[in-house]
Design a protein around this motif. Sequence first.
Motif, PDB file in Angstrom:
ATOM      1  N   SER A 140       0.817  -1.207   0.000  1.00 45.72           N
ATOM      2  CA  SER A 140       0.000   0.000   0.000  1.00 45.72           C
ATOM      3  C   SER A 140       0.855   1.262   0.000  1.00 45.72           C
ATOM      4  O   SER A 140       0.514   2.264  -0.625  1.00 45.72           O
ATOM      5  CB  SER A 140      -0.926  -0.006   1.218  1.00 45.72           C
ATOM      6  N   VAL A 146      -4.104  -1.600  -2.022  1.00 46.70           N
ATOM      7  CA  VAL A 146      -3.772  -3.000  -1.784  1.00 46.70           C
ATOM      8  C   VAL A 146      -4.636  -3.908  -2.632  1.00 46.70           C
ATOM      9  O   VAL A 146      -4.198  -4.922  -3.138  1.00 46.70           O
ATOM     10  CB  VAL A 146      -3.940  -3.372  -0.288  1.00 46.70           C
ATOM     11  N   GLU A 172      -7.629   0.242   7.127  1.00 45.49           N
ATOM     12  CA  GLU A 172      -6.927   1.067   6.153  1.00 45.49           C
ATOM     13  C   GLU A 172      -7.054   2.563   6.376  1.00 45.49           C
ATOM     14  O   GLU A 172      -6.255   3.334   5.850  1.00 45.49           O
ATOM     15  CB  GLU A 172      -7.413   0.690   4.746  1.00 45.49           C
ATOM     16  N   HIS A 176      -3.946   4.881   5.585  1.00 42.88           N
ATOM     17  CA  HIS A 176      -3.929   5.923   4.552  1.00 42.88           C
ATOM     18  C   HIS A 176      -3.526   7.275   5.122  1.00 42.88           C
ATOM     19  O   HIS A 176      -2.829   8.060   4.457  1.00 42.88           O
ATOM     20  CB  HIS A 176      -5.299   6.027   3.880  1.00 42.88           C
TER      21      HIS A 176
END
Length: 343
Positions: A140, A146, A172, A176
Amino acid sequence: MFYLIVFICSFLAFGISAICGGGAGLMLIPVLNRFLPVVQVPAALSIGTASSSVSRIAIFYKDINWKVVRYFLPTALPAAWLGSWMLSYINPIWIELLMSIFLISNLPQVFKNKKKDYETEKGLKSWSLLIIGFFAGFISGITGAVGLLFNRFYLRFGMTNQQIVATRAANEVVLHIVKLIMYIYFGLFTLMVLKVGLVVAAAAILSSYVMKKILPKISIKWFHQIGFSAMVISGVIMLVGFFTKAQKDENASLYTTWERKGFRSHLAWSEDNYTIEFKWSEGFEFEKVITYDQLPEDKKRYVDSLPVQYKHRVFEIVKSFDGTSYEVYFLDENGKLIKKLDF
């Protein structure tokens, strides 16, 4: 106009992503490559995917598996930093090639019997999420996405469609945010990245609310079939884009000639030249053009001792199953081959 294109493509990608449990970022990479340098694409994707994760958490909060989140994040976060750091040093064109191969590698998944496959794979150990988190974070960090690669592991815990979407979002969103900080720190974040990222984010949030009522009606089989198919198509598009950019930016060319005793494939990349030769009687040989200074000292002495010296010489190193050898081509002032020696 291009903002509208990005919005429509992002809406469709995140819609497909909601149906199949992920993959929006990987599907959008070929689109965003049209408008941004490839090293800035992950930053724009992270803005959109972070926003999508927040909206999915709000919509599917009760379906989050917090046990998975606790094991996933401790290794995913430092791995994302490592991937973001590597992104600032890698030649962008190689990122595009690796991503295209990664996407196309999902082709076998399109034809698998998904329901049977996942029903027999439940029971994955919790500690394995530490390893999964590391690789998910690293990939990622480099790509900004991903995709569906790790859904296989989520399903081994016996999770439903909604639980996968919700748990992925919880995993995530922090990932992020950390990546965005890293992209800014490494100088990969620009005003254009922000604008494109906000367009992607708006499309992602709208798509999450539209898909809220559709997701529970999707079967396990179709949950993945659509996403894997879209990823393979995106990979093919990106691979074509890689060869186009390589030909333009790196003066690359690749051609193969078939001969009675086998074939020769020649690759030119920037100032390097490579040849793979196959003969039925001798097998494979790998050849690369080198300079006189790259010859071993004993080979230099041999070449210098030759009685006839021509104006131009081209040297090659040859590797085969029998070992390493060298070749020299003697050319006249017009570049015409006069003599070839193996030594």
